[in-house]
Design an enzyme around this catalytic site. Structure first.
Site, PDB file in Angstrom:
ATOM      1  N   HIS A   1       0.618  -1.044   0.036  1.00 20.67           N
ATOM      2  CA  HIS A   1      -0.146   0.219   0.455  1.00 20.67           C
ATOM      3  C   HIS A   1       0.771   1.111  -0.035  1.00 20.67           C
ATOM      4  CE1 HIS A   1       1.070   0.681   4.310  1.00 20.67           C
ATOM      5  NE2 HIS A   1       1.093  -0.256   4.375  1.00 20.67           N
TER       6      HIS A   1
ATOM      7  N   GLU B   1      -2.159  -7.240   7.082  1.00 16.94           N
ATOM      8  CA  GLU B   1      -0.355  -6.706   7.839  1.00 16.94           C
ATOM      9  C   GLU B   1      -0.213  -7.892   9.739  1.00 16.94           C
ATOM     10  OE1 GLU B   1       2.397  -6.871   8.118  1.00 16.94           O
ATOM     11  OE2 GLU B   1       3.191  -4.574   7.663  1.00 16.94           O
TER      12      GLU B   1
ATOM     13  N   GLU C   1       1.908   5.222   1.657  1.00 14.76           N
ATOM     14  CA  GLU C   1       2.295   5.247   2.420  1.00 14.76           C
ATOM     15  C   GLU C   1       1.013   5.620   3.517  1.00 14.76           C
ATOM     16  OE1 GLU C   1       5.806   8.779   3.066  1.00 14.76           O
ATOM     17  OE2 GLU C   1       3.574  10.223   2.702  1.00 14.76           O
ATOM     18  N   THR C   2       1.399   5.894   4.789  1.00 12.74           N
ATOM     19  CA  THR C   2       0.205   6.144   5.535  1.00 12.74           C
ATOM     20  C   THR C   2       0.950   7.236   6.425  1.00 12.74           C
ATOM     21  OG1 THR C   2       0.472   4.597   7.190  1.00 12.74           O
ATOM     22  CG2 THR C   2      -0.603   3.999   5.075  1.00 12.74           C
TER      23      THR C   2
ATOM     24  N   ARG D   1      -6.415   0.559   4.350  1.00 11.04           N
ATOM     25  CA  ARG D   1      -5.190   2.012   3.344  1.00 11.04           C
ATOM     26  C   ARG D   1      -4.802   0.818   2.436  1.00 11.04           C
ATOM     27  NH1 ARG D   1      -3.233  -0.858   8.474  1.00 11.04           N
ATOM     28  NH2 ARG D   1      -1.507  -2.084   8.780  1.00 11.04           N
TER      29      ARG D   1
ATOM     30  N   ASP E   1       0.741   6.915   9.512  1.00 11.47           N
ATOM     31  CA  ASP E   1       0.768   6.136  10.465  1.00 11.47           C
ATOM     32  C   ASP E   1       2.022   6.230  10.173  1.00 11.47           C
ATOM     33  OD1 ASP E   1      -1.371   6.489  12.298  1.00 11.47           O
ATOM     34  OD2 ASP E   1      -2.092   4.481  12.096  1.00 11.47           O
TER      35      ASP E   1
END
Length: 169
Positions: A9, A82, A11-12, A58, A14
Site C-alpha cells: 500500500h 498486516e 504511505e500512511t 489503506r 501512521d
C-alpha cells in the site's frame, strides 16, 4: 501458472509518524495517494485479470486507485492483512526497541501459514491468471519467503507502493 504482482500500500499517516499500525485500517497520506497513482500509471498497460487486496482501508484505497484503468473490482481477503502486533498496535515504534514482546503478537509461523494459504488460494482460484495483490510490508515479505522457500530475514523490505513479480506454479 499464476502471475502475481505483489504490491505494498501507499504511505500512511501512521507510517510517517512511526506508529505500529498492525491490523488497524490506516489512512493514506497525500503522498501515499500520489504513490498509488504513480503505480497505477506504471501498470496501466499491464494485463491484469483480477485485483485482490487486504481488507484494511489503506490497502483497499491503494488497490482501488491502481485498478481504475483496468475497470476491475477489488476483491478483499483477510489473508493479506498486516501482521497482528497485539498490544504493540498503536504504539510509537522507536519506543518499542527494548521492550519484551508480549504473547499476543502474531508469530512468524502463523504469518507464514497465512501467506501459504494465500498462495494456495491463488493456485486454486486464479490458475493461469495475472493478479495484482495489494498487501502490507510484513505479510508481503512472508508471501515471498514462503514462495521462495527462504527465511523472512532474507527478503528485502518493500517500500510503499512497490511491486514485486512472482510466478506461482
Amino acid at each position: 501458472m499464476t502471475t502475481l504482482y505483489l504490491a505494498r500500500h501507499g504511505e500512511t499517516v501512521d507510517n510517517v509518524n512511526q506508529i505500529m499500525q498492525g491490523q488497524t485500517q490506516g489512512r493514506l497520506t497525500d503522498n501515499g495517494i500520489r504513490q498509488a497513482e504513480a503505480l497505477r500509471d506504471e501498470m496501466a498497460s499491464a494485463t491484469i485479470d483480477a485485483v485482490i487486496s487486504s481488507d484494511l482501508k489503506r490497502a483497499v484505497d491503494t488497490a482501488t486507485i491502481i485498478a481504475e484503468p483496468h475497470r476491475l473490482p477489488v476483491a478483499t481477503t483477510k489473508l493479506l492483512r498486516e501482521r497482528d502486533w497485539g498490544s504493540f498496535t498503536g504504539r510509537h515504534i522507536p519506543e518499542l526497541k527494548d521492550e519484551v514482546w508480549p504473547d499476543d503478537i502474531e508469530t512468524i509461523e502463523q504469518l507464514k501459514q497465512r501467506a501459504a494459504e494465500f498462495i494456495g488460494m491463488l493456485r486454486r482460484d486464479y490458475a493461469g491468471k495475472t493478479v495484482l495483490a495489494v498487501g502490507h510490508g510484513i505479510i508481503n515479505k512472508a508471501i515471498q519467503a514462503v514462495h521462495y522457500g527462504k527465511g523472512m530475514h532474507e527478503i528485502p523490505r518493500m517500500e510503499n507502493a512497490e511491486t514485486r513479480l512472482l510466478h506461482i506454479v
